[in-house]
Design a protein around this motif. Structure first.
Motif, PDB file in Angstrom:
ATOM      1  N   THR A  60      16.024  73.582  27.877  1.00 20.49           N
ATOM      2  CA  THR A  60      17.452  73.383  28.160  1.00 20.49           C
ATOM      3  C   THR A  60      17.937  74.387  29.199  1.00 20.49           C
ATOM      4  N   GLU A  61      17.473  75.633  29.080  1.00 18.57           N
ATOM      5  CA  GLU A  61      17.895  76.659  30.031  1.00 18.57           C
ATOM      6  C   GLU A  61      17.514  76.288  31.461  1.00 18.57           C
ATOM      7  N   ARG A  62      16.286  75.776  31.628  1.00 15.78           N
ATOM      8  CA  ARG A  62      15.825  75.454  32.991  1.00 15.78           C
ATOM      9  C   ARG A  62      16.587  74.259  33.574  1.00 15.78           C
ATOM     10  N   VAL A  63      16.868  73.272  32.735  1.00 14.66           N
ATOM     11  CA  VAL A  63      17.642  72.112  33.192  1.00 14.66           C
ATOM     12  C   VAL A  63      19.043  72.548  33.608  1.00 14.66           C
ATOM     13  N   MET A  64      19.671  73.385  32.788  1.00 10.07           N
ATOM     14  CA  MET A  64      21.029  73.840  33.107  1.00 10.07           C
ATOM     15  C   MET A  64      21.035  74.751  34.329  1.00 10.07           C
ATOM     16  N   GLU A  65      19.962  75.476  34.526  1.00 14.73           N
ATOM     17  CA  GLU A  65      19.855  76.316  35.723  1.00 14.73           C
ATOM     18  C   GLU A  65      19.879  75.445  36.982  1.00 14.73           C
ATOM     19  N   ALA A  66      19.238  74.278  36.924  1.00 16.38           N
ATOM     20  CA  ALA A  66      19.266  73.352  38.066  1.00 16.38           C
ATOM     21  C   ALA A  66      20.680  72.856  38.344  1.00 16.38           C
ATOM     22  N   GLU A 100       6.742  71.212  31.032  1.00 16.46           N
ATOM     23  CA  GLU A 100       7.188  72.283  30.137  1.00 16.46           C
ATOM     24  C   GLU A 100       8.585  72.758  30.518  1.00 16.46           C
ATOM     25  N   GLU A 101       8.844  72.887  31.817  1.00 14.12           N
ATOM     26  CA  GLU A 101      10.166  73.331  32.277  1.00 14.12           C
ATOM     27  C   GLU A 101      11.236  72.289  31.954  1.00 14.12           C
ATOM     28  N   LEU A 102      10.867  71.018  32.066  1.00 21.78           N
ATOM     29  CA  LEU A 102      11.834  69.952  31.796  1.00 21.78           C
ATOM     30  C   LEU A 102      12.285  69.958  30.347  1.00 21.78           C
ATOM     31  N   GLU A 133      20.944  82.087  30.568  1.00 18.96           N
ATOM     32  CA  GLU A 133      21.143  83.071  29.511  1.00 18.96           C
ATOM     33  C   GLU A 133      21.236  82.353  28.174  1.00 18.96           C
ATOM     34  N   GLU A 134      20.595  82.915  27.153  1.00 17.29           N
ATOM     35  CA  GLU A 134      20.532  82.243  25.856  1.00 17.29           C
ATOM     36  C   GLU A 134      21.912  82.069  25.232  1.00 17.29           C
ATOM     37  N   GLU A 135      22.787  83.063  25.415  1.00 15.65           N
ATOM     38  CA  GLU A 135      24.115  82.956  24.801  1.00 15.65           C
ATOM     39  C   GLU A 135      24.944  81.829  25.425  1.00 15.65           C
ATOM     40  N   ALA A 136      24.603  81.434  26.662  1.00 15.48           N
ATOM     41  CA  ALA A 136      25.347  80.359  27.326  1.00 15.48           C
ATOM     42  C   ALA A 136      25.087  79.008  26.684  1.00 15.48           C
TER      43      ALA A 136
END
Length: 355
Positions: free
Chosen positions: A266-272, A261-263, A278-281
């Protein structure tokens, strides 16, 4: 390496030793064909003595014929960890009765208890059904025949082939967007997610290959072709877009630890990759450093790619650089500077034709 991972690797090593084409597997197949069953324990002498109460001490070279003949006696055969020597035949095994087991047949019950007690491999061969079960510590693995394993491997390869086509499409799309300076986080995440699926399928296929032994050769070539440059492209892409100073290997390890689910997030991948969750990012374009794009130019060493990318910081700066400016980079002489500029132009034209 974690204890769990170590045990999984140890089990795979056992499976390699009993894969098709090995003396031990030849013997197991013959025992199955004779339908008299068998119990094989793979352990060194010190461990074996903890459960062997009686039997014939042999210490003789393992051959398929010898093992088959010895298996005609009802009790166990103990084989050294090198899988080259038969230590005991007709061995009466007495494992700890307190060890739990859900097995009902005598051979399988004993095999499971011995494997758990000694932390070794024990192989139970059913006389009636011809079922071969490998116990290793707490692991239980049912051996499958070559036809079944080949069918599983071919099915996985077909799925991987579809993912490879998606990977190629996403890679070309990302390269085109890098040239245009229009890369968004979801473009990066799409490729990361595809690569992770490919790596997972590759791992599954390679585990099947362990059991296939010498039967895997042609399929192994196909796997190598389907995974060609995938991992290298993954590392270079991370270097292109990471917002932290962690090594690509550590970032890949973090991405591999994500749940399914995390994969998909998009936010979680970019956090890695070091970005704020942040949604605006998600609507902000990200400049490429150019590692992966430069790697697509023939005969440019990775050391030169690193020097160029580190010098100019962004792909757009590399595209705008003159030959003279490129020649100021360590390892870039006139011929190589021209090759870089022409290579980038050809790559850009090929992407326009692809579109």
């Amino acid at each position: 390496m974690s204890t769990s991972r170590y045990k999984e690797e140890a089990l795979l090593q056992i499976l390699r030793g009993i894969a098709p084409g090995t003396p031990l597997r030849d013997a197991i197949n013959n025992i199955v064909d004779l339908r008299h069953g068998g119990l094989l324990v793979i352990a060194n002498d010190d461990k074996a003595q903890a459960v062997v109460r009686s039997g014939f001490e042999l210490r003789t070279k393992l051959t398929p014929q010898r093992l088959v003949e010895l298996s005609k006696m009802d009790r166990a055969i103990v084989i050294d960890e090198d899988m080259q020597t038969i230590l005991y035949a007709n061995a009466y095994l007495v494992p700890d009765p307190e060890i739990p087991s859900e097995e009902t047949g005598t051979r399988h019950l004993t095999a499971e208890k011995v494997a758990r007690q000694l932390g070794v491999a024990a192989i139970a061969i059913s006389a009636t059904r011809g079922r071969v079960t490998v116990y290793y510590g707490l692991y239980k693995h049912l051996l499958q025949d070559t036809i079944t394993l080949t069918a599983r491997a071919n099915q996985a390869l077909r799925i991987l082939e579809q993912y490879r086509a998606t990977f190629d499409d996403f890679s070309r799309e990302l390269t085109a967007l890098e040239f245009e300076g229009r890369v968004l986080p979801y473009h990066i995440a799409n490729l990361v997610q595809t690569i992770m699926q490919m790596l997972a399928i590759q791992d599954e296929i390679e585990q099947i290959f362990v059991e296939l032994g010498e039967e895997k050769e042609l399929m192994e070539l196909q796997l190598d072709w389907l995974m060609l440059d995938v991992r290298d492209a993954f590392v270079l892409m991370i270097r292109d877009f990471q917002a932290n100073d962690r090594s690509p290997e550590k970032i890949i390890a973090e991405i591999q630890s994500l749940s399914p689910e995390e994969l998909l997030s998009t936010e979680r991948v970019m956090e890695a990759l070091g970005y704020e969750a942040e949604e605006e990012a998600l609507d902000v374009t990200i400049a490429s450093r150019g590692y992966r794009v430069l790697s697509q130019i023939p005969r440019i060493p990775i050391s030169v790619i690193e020097n160029v990318a580190d010098e100019f910081h962004e792909l757009q700066n590399i595209l705008d650089a003159s030959e003279e400016e490129l020649m100021e980079v360590k390892g870039v002489a006139e011929v190589r500077a021209r090759a870089i500029r022409l290579g980038l132009q050809r790559l850009k034209r090929s992407l326009l034709l692809w579109e």
